[in-house]
Structure formats: C-alpha cells, structure tokens
Design an enzyme around this catalytic site. Structure first.
Site, mmCIF file in Angstrom:
data_model
loop_
_atom_site.group_PDB
_atom_site.id
_atom_site.type_symbol
_atom_site.label_atom_id
_atom_site.label_comp_id
_atom_site.label_asym_id
_atom_site.label_seq_id
_atom_site.Cartn_x
_atom_site.Cartn_y
_atom_site.Cartn_z
ATOM 1 N N SER A 143 -4.495 -7.971 -6.280
ATOM 2 C CA SER A 143 -3.931 -9.305 -6.072
ATOM 3 C C SER A 143 -4.250 -9.707 -4.639
ATOM 4 C CB SER A 143 -2.405 -9.247 -6.248
ATOM 5 O OG SER A 143 -1.795 -10.413 -5.731
ATOM 6 N N TYR A 156 6.272 -5.481 -5.331
ATOM 7 C CA TYR A 156 4.962 -5.844 -5.889
ATOM 8 C C TYR A 156 3.885 -5.774 -4.798
ATOM 9 C CZ TYR A 156 1.523 -8.832 -8.367
ATOM 10 O OH TYR A 156 0.397 -9.357 -8.968
#
Ligand SMILES: NC(=O)c1ccc[n+]([C@@H]2O[C@H](COP(=O)([O-])OP(=O)(O)OC[C@H]3O[C@@H](n4cnc5c(N)ncnc54)[C@H](O)[C@@H]3O)[C@@H](O)[C@H]2O)c1
Length: 255
Positions: A143, A156
C-alpha cells in the site's frame, strides 16, 4: 499471452484487487489457484469466467493467517498444475483504529492477515520454487501506507511497513535463486475495503481532490501492474515496491 505455462496463487482472490489480478493473470495464460475464506459462490463464478477464457483456475478455501493453510495452497498448485511460478500475497484487512484505541486482538489479526501471511507465503512459495528450479516471482500487495502514515489506521500502516522490509530483505536473500520479490503499493482503489468512503459523497469528493489523477483506481489498474511484474518484462526488478497511486504520495495541498 505473456504468462502461458505459468502457475500462480492469488491470496484473497475472489474480491476486489485479488479478483482483478486472478482474471488478468488468467487472461495472460497462467493457471491460477484462487485462495478465499468467504463467498464460495464468488469463487465458483470466477472459476467459470476463467474457464470461458480458455484458462484454468481452482478455488481453494484457506485462511492465510495460518502457515498450514498457506502450505495447503502451494500443495494444491503443485498437485493440480504441477508447479508454482507466481505467488501473489494480496489478502489484507484493516481496522481503521488509532494507536490509542486498537485492541490486542485487532492488532494481532491485522498483523497475522497482512504481514505474517506475506512472510510465510514468501517462505513456502520460495521453497517450492527452489525445489523445482528456474526461479519465480513473489508479488506483495502492500500500500502507499507501507511508507506514508495514515492516522487512524496505525496497525495497518505497521503491517504494510513490515511488508516493505519483507520485500526488500527477502528480495536480496532470494535473488541468487532467481526468485524476484516485488511490492505493489496501490493508492485508493474502488474495492469493498473502501465501501465506507465510496458510500459517503463528501468523503469521496475530498479523497478525489487529494489525488493528482482526480479519482480512485479501478482494481484492473492494479492487476495490470501485477501482470507486468509477473512477466519477462520485469526480469530486472526485485527488492522494491512499485506504487500505483495516481500520484497521491507526491500530491501537495494547493495554495
Ligand atoms: N482498496 C484499496 O484502496 C487498497 C489500497 C492499498 C492496498 N490495498 C491492499 O490490497 C489488498 C486487497 O484489498 P482489496 O482492496 O481488494 O479489499 P478486499 O476486502 O476486497 O480484499 C481483501 C481480501 O482478503 C481476503 N481475506 C481476508 N482475510 C483473509 C484470510 N485470513 N485468509 C484469506 N483471505 C483473507 C478477503 O476475504 C478479501 O477477499 C489488501 O492487502 C489491501 O490492504 C487496497
């Protein structure tokens, strides 16, 4: 078809980015093992869609936070298609919780599903690739948040940051075996993981305004990068991440 005779595993392969990757790899001629944990009917529909393309795919239910399940995925690839060339560690979850309110269970689950799975997915896939010879590709779907803080989603970010170092370190370790390890770092992509933003027009407008290309990515725009990285054209790429983010990491607030 650039991936003819190649065999791939895609974790979390029956929705969102994973589904688009499965379809694109199959279009390029690869046989695909579709890992999933929920919605078997979506996996079946995907298998049928791939059959109509003249390609081969099997769905395997496996919880990739468990090492034994990851091994089962690789075993399925070998027993059904004879080998493993491309491992796509795609499955992921997020809690959207800050450092102040993340519980121990939330922390553990985010780490297991995003990072532990990619670590052991890399290890187990690499062992098979070394056994059969000829190298291989490990592609980690990370990401922009492997590098870019997202307040309110701390665990995350930690997990994706861990995947960044997994990609770099395993890429260096496995290079002598011809196994290339690359990350793909998407920005905001229109998938189920972002439903809350997509269903909130004001939030979506703010997000689009922050992206230099002015919109979220379609899952297919991430899948095409993965397909390139799995093919011959990416033979000199390893231990790094390719960001497909519409420029969001370079964006600046206009004055
Ligand atoms: N959508 C985005 O904006 C975006 C941006 C950057 C990175 N990503 C990453 O892309 C990947 C795919 O996400 P997505 O956007 O397609 O969302 P998604 O929710 O559609 O996909 C995640 C998939 O992982 C699966 N999964 C969850 N836990 C699992 C487990 N224990 N075992 C096996 N599978 C499991 C889910 O069932 C689902 O199919 C994730 O790693 C996510 O972090 C997404």
């Amino acid at each position: 078809m650039s991936l003819q005779n190649k065999v791939a595993i895609v974790t979390g392969g029956n929705s969102g980015i994973g589904q688009a990757i499965v379809l694109e790899l199959a279009r390029q001629g690869a046989a695909v093992v579709i890992d999933y944990v929920v919605h078997p009917e979506a996996t079946e529909a995907l298998e049928q869609q791939i059959g109509k393309l003249g390609a081969r795919a099997i769905g395997v239910e496996a919880d990739i936070s468990k090492v034994a399940d990851l091994q089962r995925l690789v075993d399925a690839a070998v027993s059904r298609f004879g080998r493993l060339d491309i491992m796509v560690n795609n499955a992921g979850i997020e809690t959207r919780t800050s450092v102040l309110d993340t519980t121990e269970d939330q922390y553990d689950r985010v780490m297991e599903v995003n990072l532990k799975s990619a670590f052991f997915g890399t290890q187990i896939a690499a062992a098979q690739m070394m056994k059969q010879g000829g190298g291989g590709r490990v592609i980690n779907i990370t990401s922009v948040h492997e590098d870019w803080p997202m307040p309110g989603n701390t665990a995350y970010c930690l997990a994706k940051g861990g995947m960044r170092m997994l990609t770099r370190t395993a890429g260096v370790e496995l290079a002598p075996h011809g196994i290339l390890v690359v990350g793909v770092g998407p920005g905001a992509v229109a998938t189920p993981i972002n439903l809350s933003t997509m269903n909130d027009p004001a939030k979506l407008k703010r997000l689009d305004a922050a992206i230099p290309l002015g919109r979220m990515a379609r899952p297919e725009e991430i899948a095409s990068v993965v397909s390139f990285l799995a093919g011959e054209g990416a033979s000199y790429l390893t231990a790094t991440t390719i960001f497909a983010d519409g420029g969001i990491m370079q964006g600046s607030v206009g004055l």
